[in-house]
Write a protein that holds these residues in place. Structure first.
Motif, PDB file in Angstrom:
ATOM      1  N   LYS A 422       0.838  -1.191   0.000  1.00  0.00           N
ATOM      2  CA  LYS A 422       0.000   0.000   0.000  1.00  0.00           C
ATOM      3  C   LYS A 422       0.877   1.246   0.000  1.00  0.00           C
ATOM      4  CE  LYS A 422      -1.694   1.379   4.034  1.00  0.00           C
ATOM      5  NZ  LYS A 422      -2.413   1.409   5.340  1.00  0.00           N
ATOM      6  N   SER A 423       0.292   2.342  -0.376  1.00  0.00           N
ATOM      7  CA  SER A 423       1.008   3.611  -0.368  1.00  0.00           C
ATOM      8  C   SER A 423       1.108   4.152   1.052  1.00  0.00           C
ATOM      9  CB  SER A 423       0.274   4.618  -1.258  1.00  0.00           C
ATOM     10  OG  SER A 423       0.807   5.913  -1.094  1.00  0.00           O
ATOM     11  N   SER A 424       2.192   4.829   1.330  1.00  0.00           N
ATOM     12  CA  SER A 424       2.379   5.445   2.635  1.00  0.00           C
ATOM     13  C   SER A 424       2.093   6.943   2.518  1.00  0.00           C
ATOM     14  CB  SER A 424       3.809   5.219   3.136  1.00  0.00           C
ATOM     15  OG  SER A 424       4.024   5.919   4.351  1.00  0.00           O
ATOM     16  N   ALA A 425       0.973   7.359   3.078  1.00  0.00           N
ATOM     17  CA  ALA A 425       0.589   8.772   2.991  1.00  0.00           C
ATOM     18  C   ALA A 425       1.576   9.666   3.724  1.00  0.00           C
ATOM     19  CB  ALA A 425      -0.818   8.951   3.560  1.00  0.00           C
ATOM     20  N   ALA A 426       2.166   9.148   4.806  1.00  0.00           N
ATOM     21  CA  ALA A 426       3.094   9.956   5.600  1.00  0.00           C
ATOM     22  C   ALA A 426       4.377  10.263   4.838  1.00  0.00           C
ATOM     23  CB  ALA A 426       3.427   9.225   6.902  1.00  0.00           C
ATOM     24  N   TRP A 427       4.725   9.417   3.866  1.00  0.00           N
ATOM     25  CA  TRP A 427       5.980   9.609   3.124  1.00  0.00           C
ATOM     26  C   TRP A 427       5.774  10.222   1.742  1.00  0.00           C
ATOM     27  CZ3 TRP A 427       8.411   4.095   4.236  1.00  0.00           C
ATOM     28  CH2 TRP A 427       8.760   4.033   5.600  1.00  0.00           C
ATOM     29  N   SER A 428       4.521  10.350   1.294  1.00  0.00           N
ATOM     30  CA  SER A 428       4.271  10.807  -0.071  1.00  0.00           C
ATOM     31  C   SER A 428       4.639  12.267  -0.292  1.00  0.00           C
ATOM     32  CB  SER A 428       2.798  10.579  -0.440  1.00  0.00           C
ATOM     33  OG  SER A 428       1.949  11.304   0.437  1.00  0.00           O
ATOM     34  N   ASN A 429       4.847  13.017   0.792  1.00  0.00           N
ATOM     35  CA  ASN A 429       5.232  14.417   0.634  1.00  0.00           C
ATOM     36  C   ASN A 429       6.738  14.611   0.604  1.00  0.00           C
ATOM     37  OD1 ASN A 429       5.571  13.717   3.321  1.00  0.00           O
ATOM     38  ND2 ASN A 429       5.130  15.784   4.084  1.00  0.00           N
ATOM     39  N   LEU A 430       7.500  13.524   0.687  1.00  0.00           N
ATOM     40  CA  LEU A 430       8.956  13.604   0.631  1.00  0.00           C
ATOM     41  C   LEU A 430       9.424  13.649  -0.811  1.00  0.00           C
ATOM     42  CD1 LEU A 430       9.875  10.926   3.347  1.00  0.00           C
ATOM     43  CD2 LEU A 430       9.618  13.397   3.660  1.00  0.00           C
ATOM     44  N   ASP A 431      10.711  13.969  -0.996  1.00  0.00           N
ATOM     45  CA  ASP A 431      11.286  13.920  -2.332  1.00  0.00           C
ATOM     46  C   ASP A 431      11.357  12.479  -2.811  1.00  0.00           C
ATOM     47  OD1 ASP A 431      11.658  16.641  -2.237  1.00  0.00           O
ATOM     48  OD2 ASP A 431      13.736  16.512  -1.544  1.00  0.00           O
ATOM     49  N   ASP A 432      11.369  12.284  -4.120  1.00  0.00           N
ATOM     50  CA  ASP A 432      11.395  10.930  -4.690  1.00  0.00           C
ATOM     51  C   ASP A 432      12.575  10.121  -4.172  1.00  0.00           C
ATOM     52  OD1 ASP A 432       9.218  11.764  -6.062  1.00  0.00           O
ATOM     53  OD2 ASP A 432      10.101  11.613  -8.071  1.00  0.00           O
ATOM     54  N   ILE A 433      13.733  10.753  -4.134  1.00  0.00           N
ATOM     55  CA  ILE A 433      14.932  10.032  -3.708  1.00  0.00           C
ATOM     56  C   ILE A 433      14.839   9.636  -2.242  1.00  0.00           C
ATOM     57  CG2 ILE A 433      16.310  12.069  -3.022  1.00  0.00           C
ATOM     58  CD1 ILE A 433      18.702  10.645  -4.434  1.00  0.00           C
ATOM     59  N   GLN A 434      14.174  10.456  -1.428  1.00  0.00           N
ATOM     60  CA  GLN A 434      13.998  10.135  -0.016  1.00  0.00           C
ATOM     61  C   GLN A 434      13.038   8.966   0.165  1.00  0.00           C
ATOM     62  OE1 GLN A 434      12.681  13.979   1.348  1.00  0.00           O
ATOM     63  NE2 GLN A 434      14.745  14.612   1.946  1.00  0.00           N
ATOM     64  N   ILE A 435      12.002   8.913  -0.648  1.00  0.00           N
ATOM     65  CA  ILE A 435      11.034   7.810  -0.574  1.00  0.00           C
ATOM     66  C   ILE A 435      11.731   6.487  -0.894  1.00  0.00           C
ATOM     67  CG2 ILE A 435       8.986   6.810  -1.652  1.00  0.00           C
ATOM     68  CD1 ILE A 435       7.967   9.699  -2.060  1.00  0.00           C
ATOM     69  N   VAL A 436      12.502   6.469  -1.977  1.00  0.00           N
ATOM     70  CA  VAL A 436      13.207   5.243  -2.369  1.00  0.00           C
ATOM     71  C   VAL A 436      14.224   4.843  -1.303  1.00  0.00           C
ATOM     72  CG1 VAL A 436      14.705   4.187  -4.105  1.00  0.00           C
ATOM     73  CG2 VAL A 436      12.844   5.684  -4.825  1.00  0.00           C
ATOM     74  N   GLU A 437      14.917   5.819  -0.736  1.00  0.00           N
ATOM     75  CA  GLU A 437      15.918   5.510   0.293  1.00  0.00           C
ATOM     76  C   GLU A 437      15.271   4.920   1.542  1.00  0.00           C
ATOM     77  OE1 GLU A 437      17.959   9.184   0.829  1.00  0.00           O
ATOM     78  OE2 GLU A 437      19.469   8.757  -0.711  1.00  0.00           O
ATOM     79  N   LEU A 438      14.099   5.408   1.920  1.00  0.00           N
ATOM     80  CA  LEU A 438      13.416   4.881   3.103  1.00  0.00           C
ATOM     81  C   LEU A 438      13.031   3.411   2.911  1.00  0.00           C
ATOM     82  CD1 LEU A 438      11.097   7.805   4.257  1.00  0.00           C
ATOM     83  CD2 LEU A 438      12.763   6.621   5.661  1.00  0.00           C
ATOM     84  N   TYR A 439      12.375   3.112   1.798  1.00  0.00           N
ATOM     85  CA  TYR A 439      11.984   1.725   1.536  1.00  0.00           C
ATOM     86  C   TYR A 439      13.215   0.832   1.365  1.00  0.00           C
ATOM     87  CZ  TYR A 439       6.996   2.748   1.021  1.00  0.00           C
ATOM     88  OH  TYR A 439       5.678   3.095   1.264  1.00  0.00           O
ATOM     89  N   SER A 440      14.248   1.367   0.732  1.00  0.00           N
ATOM     90  CA  SER A 440      15.476   0.586   0.520  1.00  0.00           C
ATOM     91  C   SER A 440      16.150   0.246   1.836  1.00  0.00           C
ATOM     92  CB  SER A 440      16.445   1.360  -0.377  1.00  0.00           C
ATOM     93  OG  SER A 440      15.893   1.596  -1.654  1.00  0.00           O
TER      94      SER A 440
END
Length: 622
Positions: A422-440
């Protein structure tokens, strides 16, 4: 750190290494040595928690040589006291919380100095079976010991001590310390740390029992306390019950095996004779009987005991009868209650059959062998080559609890309870690179921790959840679809950051693994610098250079130097503002500045000024 100080600690370590009953005296005077506080600060300075205020409202920002001078003077007149820690509740994976005490950074520095001294005394003589909170040891060394040394175990006892850290008896702990430390001033300082208590909901709670979780010295005090249990298990359980040189094959099993051998030899000499039909039928019948007969005779003539402890988590393996395992569990409970004033939870201290039931140790499901008899072929790898290897039914088996991991991810809002991404609403406002780094980072954490498990291929489910959860979050952020996100960034969700000249300055991607091959010996044990007793680690700590005596990196002033700290220079989701931009350009979380410049930093007078304005020969030293 002067050579004299290093030699003093090395001498303490050597004396205790040669004689675990050595009584240490005149330790308190080591707290007069300023160099110890410099090293303690260097050891603690980069911890993000040091910018979290304690009960006195102070952080490590502004730490200086002047504060060290005051600390030493308070030690000399014995006026130093620990303040109550600020207690917060930290969420646990099971939905519950655990208390964490946040002490002031100055007190952490003092506790770190105490830790140096306690390590020199106790580390050389701690049991090799103890793996928690020790240099060169950890979860993977404990699990590696199970992998390498627990084959053949019949029963596994899972140890569970009720509220261990909260129920350590202060009196008992001080008595244990007093056995090897004959210095009441030093012991009184430790007692002050234990009795400081904590502040919760605005009220001060005095501590009667327990060591504060989050305290610098709490882990080693816990190890000192349970070292008594380690030695008791080694002397009164392992040495007492272990017996026999070789296992005895069950006589009925031997009888059937010999009968089959004779029949096979006779069949071989008879060729196609009709009588071979009943011989073959008897052999098949004997093979069925063998499956219900144990490999060895359980008459108590051969017994082996295994033991591993990580902090308050411990397991005992018994190569013997279940009755013996039950007796050992009861004796452990009696010892913990009578000698250490701790309670063993019988509801959670299970006795597992090693071959048919999984025990849970350090987040890993473990058992010894498989349900079938005899040998089985298993895929393994060595030096990059995959091959089949025949292993007996008593080979240690270690499994990642994939279902529990999915449940944990669901509790964090990363997937649905059924494991659907599912999508994480809390992280959707971050930069793209930050989103990928968090999941990674989440995926790397699980992949690294469970690098050794036998069901490593099953971790593909976790990889799928995180990979598609990341794609869904990116899709929501850009009001797009998952298909378009994969089409744009590829299967690994590769993100590039470009500057004004369209030059790529930063790249990240999801660490997707097409093949997760079983690697049973791939334990992440990387601290190669630690030798016997941790001496190399000690030298490394004590020879770390401090910046507290460096000139101000802004104006060059050499008087009244303090350390300016920031919590983080690259924290995901945090907009860098003010002087922190300069810190990020320097790639430093702390720099030495004079008191006047420090005041200007906090008042915002240096905000928005480029790094070139601060150019100074000393800035590279920060």
């Amino acid at each position: 750190m002067s050579a004299k100080d290093i030699n003093r600690l090395e001498r303490i370590r050597k004396l205790n290494s040669n004689d675990r009953n050595w009584v240490n005296r005149d330790l308190y005077r080591l707290l007069y040595r300023k160099d110890f506080y410099y090293i303690a600060y260097e050891f603690l300075k980069s911890g993000e928690g040091n910018m979290t205020a304690g009960s006195d409202g102070e952080t490590i920002d502004g730490f200086s040589a002047e504060k060290i001078e005051k600390l030493v003077n308070s030690m000399k007149d014995e006026s130093f006291c620990f303040k109550p820690a600020r207690r917060v509740e930290i969420p646990k994976a099971n939905g519950k919380t655990r208390p964490l005490g946040i002490a002031s950074p100055v007190e952490k520095v003092v506790q770190q100095v105490i830790l140096f001294i306690l390590e020199a005394i106790y580390e050389p003589t701690f049991s090799e079976r103890s793996h928690g909170f020790r240099a060169g040891k950890g979860c993977h060394t404990a699990l590696q010991e199970f992998r390498n040394k627990w084959s053949g175990v019949n029963w596994v006892i899972e140890g569970d001590i009720k509220g261990f850290f909260d129920n350590i008896s202060h009196k008992k702990l001080m008595d244990i310390l007093r056995e090897r430390i004959d210095d009441e001033r030093f012991l009184n300082l430790i007692r002050k740390a234990l009795n400081a208590g904590y502040i919760q909901f605005g009220k001060t709670v005095n501590a009667v029992v327990g060591t504060p979780q989050g305290s610098v010295v709490s882990p080693i005090l816990a190890n000192i306390y349970l070292d008594k249990f380690d030695r008791w298990v080694e002397n009164e359980v392992i040495n007492k019950y272990q017996t026999g040189e070789i296992k005895k094959v069950h006589p009925e099993r031997r009888k059937l095996q010999r009968r089959n051998l004779r029949l096979k030899q006779k069949m071989s000499s008879m060729g196609e004779h009709p009588d071979t039909k009943w011989m073959k039928a008897e052999i098949d019948e004997n093979i069925k009987k063998l499956k219900s007969i144990p490999n060895v005779l359980d008459d108590g003539s051969y017994i082996r005991i295994k033991y591993i402890r990580y902090a308050d988590d411990w397991i005992i393996g018994v190569n013997g009868s279940r009755a013996l395992a039950a007796e050992i569990r009861k004796r452990c409970a009696d010892y913990l209650k009578n000698e250490l004033e701790l309670e063993l939870s019988f509801e959670k201290t299970h006795i597992r059959h090693a071959k048919t039931e999984y025990a849970n140790f350090l987040g890993t499901f473990i058992k010894v062998g498989n349900d079938g008899e005899g040998k089985k072929a298993t895929l393994t790898s060595k030096k990059g080559h995959r091959f089949k290897k025949s292993v007996t039914g008593w080979h240690p088996n270690m499994v990642a609890p994939v279902h529990d991991i999915v449940k944990r991810l669901a509790n964090r809002g990363i997937c649905h309870p059924d494991g659907k991404p599912k999508s994480s609403a809390a992280w959707s406002n971050l930069d793209d690179i930050q989103i990928v780094e968090l999941y990674s980072s989440i995926w790397r954490g699980y992949l690294n921790y469970y690098s050794f498990v036998d069901n490593r291929s099953n971790l593909r489910r976790i990889q799928y959840i995180l990979q598609y959860g990341c794609a869904k979050t990116l899709a929501d952020k850009h009001r797009s679809s998952v298909r378009k996100i994969f089409k744009k960034h590829g299967f690994t969700l590769k993100i590039e950051v470009r500057n004004d000249k369209n030059e790529v300055i930063r790249v990240t991607q999801f660490p997707y693994h097409r093949s997760l091959i079983r690697q049973p010996n791939n334990f992440l044990i990387t601290d190669k610098t630690v030798n016997e007793g941790g001496r190399a680690f000690l030298h490394f700590k004590l020879r770390t250079r401090s910046k507290l005596d460096s000139p101000c990196c802004i104006c060059g002033e050499t008087e009244n130097i303090e350390m300016h700290h920031v919590r983080s220079i690259r924290k995901i989701g945090e907009k860098v503002k003010g002087f922190t931009k300069v810190m990020r350009a320097l790639n430093r979380k702390q720099i030495p500045v004079c008191r006047a410049c420090h005041v200007k930093i906090h008042s915002g007078k240096y905000d928005g000024i480029s790094l070139s304005k601060f150019a100074h020969p000393h800035i590279a030293m920060a």
